[in-house]
Every structure is written in structure tokens, then in C-alpha cells.
Design an enzyme around this catalytic site. Sequence first.
Site, mmCIF file in Angstrom:
data_model
loop_
_atom_site.group_PDB
_atom_site.id
_atom_site.type_symbol
_atom_site.label_atom_id
_atom_site.label_comp_id
_atom_site.label_asym_id
_atom_site.label_seq_id
_atom_site.Cartn_x
_atom_site.Cartn_y
_atom_site.Cartn_z
ATOM 1 N N HIS A 157 18.017 34.950 2.082
ATOM 2 C CA HIS A 157 16.888 35.076 3.004
ATOM 3 C C HIS A 157 15.618 35.311 2.193
ATOM 4 O O HIS A 157 15.664 35.801 1.057
ATOM 5 C CB HIS A 157 17.095 36.247 3.960
ATOM 6 C CG HIS A 157 18.155 36.015 4.984
ATOM 7 N ND1 HIS A 157 18.305 36.816 6.084
ATOM 8 C CD2 HIS A 157 19.134 35.073 5.073
ATOM 9 C CE1 HIS A 157 19.303 36.388 6.818
ATOM 10 N NE2 HIS A 157 19.832 35.333 6.220
ATOM 11 N N GLU A 169 13.356 37.579 2.353
ATOM 12 C CA GLU A 169 13.171 38.962 1.924
ATOM 13 C C GLU A 169 14.043 39.303 0.722
ATOM 14 O O GLU A 169 13.603 39.977 -0.212
ATOM 15 C CB GLU A 169 13.518 39.934 3.058
ATOM 16 C CG GLU A 169 12.737 39.716 4.319
ATOM 17 C CD GLU A 169 13.481 38.870 5.347
ATOM 18 O OE1 GLU A 169 13.909 37.745 5.007
ATOM 19 O OE2 GLU A 169 13.611 39.332 6.495
ATOM 20 N N CYS A 177 16.321 41.026 9.475
ATOM 21 C CA CYS A 177 17.656 41.207 10.022
ATOM 22 C C CYS A 177 18.269 42.472 9.414
ATOM 23 O O CYS A 177 17.685 43.099 8.528
ATOM 24 C CB CYS A 177 18.525 39.987 9.716
ATOM 25 S SG CYS A 177 18.969 39.822 7.963
ATOM 26 N N CYS A 192 18.738 42.332 5.510
ATOM 27 C CA CYS A 192 17.488 42.481 4.766
ATOM 28 C C CYS A 192 16.914 43.883 4.909
ATOM 29 O O CYS A 192 16.416 44.461 3.939
ATOM 30 C CB CYS A 192 16.491 41.423 5.215
ATOM 31 S SG CYS A 192 17.022 39.743 4.775
#
Length: 156
Positions: free
Chosen positions: A54, A56, A84, A87
Site C-alpha cells: 500500500h 503508506e 486501513c 497501514c
Amino acid sequence: MVDDSVFMREALSLAREAATCGEVPVGAVVVDPQGLIIGRGFNQPIGRSDPSAHAEMLALRNAATHLNNYRLPGCTLYVTLEPCAMCAGAMLHARLARVVFGAADSKTGASGSVIDLFAETRLNHHAQVGGGVLALECGALLSDFFAARRLRTAWG
């Protein structure tokens, strides 16, 4: 005072890069206490065949490498979409001071939309969290991406 929109615009630029790669358009930057961007990332789970890639996570890894430290004290992470749970957990482990997101995520958001890991009092670290920075622009980028994807799927 820090103008959060300046850093969110950089995250948006990275989100657009994700979209050009066919990835969900999410971008993130990590900013040190002096206001320098030390980490960048955009969504790449498809291209990297990595469910943890992701925006992040990649920005955190990039910043940690830059500082040669897995802790990022005093740093702020800017991301175009509410983090999420995966993260958010990584952000807490990194000991970020702040997290700033653009659009809320009603399906997987872990900063208040679905759950709020940052408000969990039993955890040993807490970060300041704020959302809604350039939310319309961040949300439109995501909406347009998914509308185009549905259109392509409908037309084969």
C-alpha cells in the site's frame, strides 16, 4: 504553521502515478519535523504481487531507510485515503506524530470510518489524526478511477 494541503498535493501526484500503473490511486508521503519529505509511496500491490504494498507502507519503508531507523518520531504521514488497519498498525509501530488523510474510506477505514485504531487506549502509542484535507479532490480521483474500471469491464 504547516499547510497540510501542500503535502497532500504531493500525495495526490503519487496517487495519479498509481492510477497510470493500473493500481488503485492512493499516494502517501512522510514529512520530517523540519518539513522535508523523506518518504514517498503509491499503491503497488498488483504490480509487486504484494498485498502489503500500500502507498503508506511503501512511504514508511522509504522514510525508515532514509533515517536508517524503523521509528519515525516527530514525522507526519499524508495519505490520500483513510488508512486501513494494516497501514494504521504500521504507522503506530513507526511512532508517527501525526497522520493526515484526504478522503474517508467507509469500507476499510481504520481512522474512524469503520474502526479507529488510533483511538484505541490499550495501545501504547497514539498519533494525532486528521482527515478531510483536499477530500473532494482525493475522493474524485478514486471515484473516477473506479468508474472508468467499471466502464471497461462493462464493455469488455
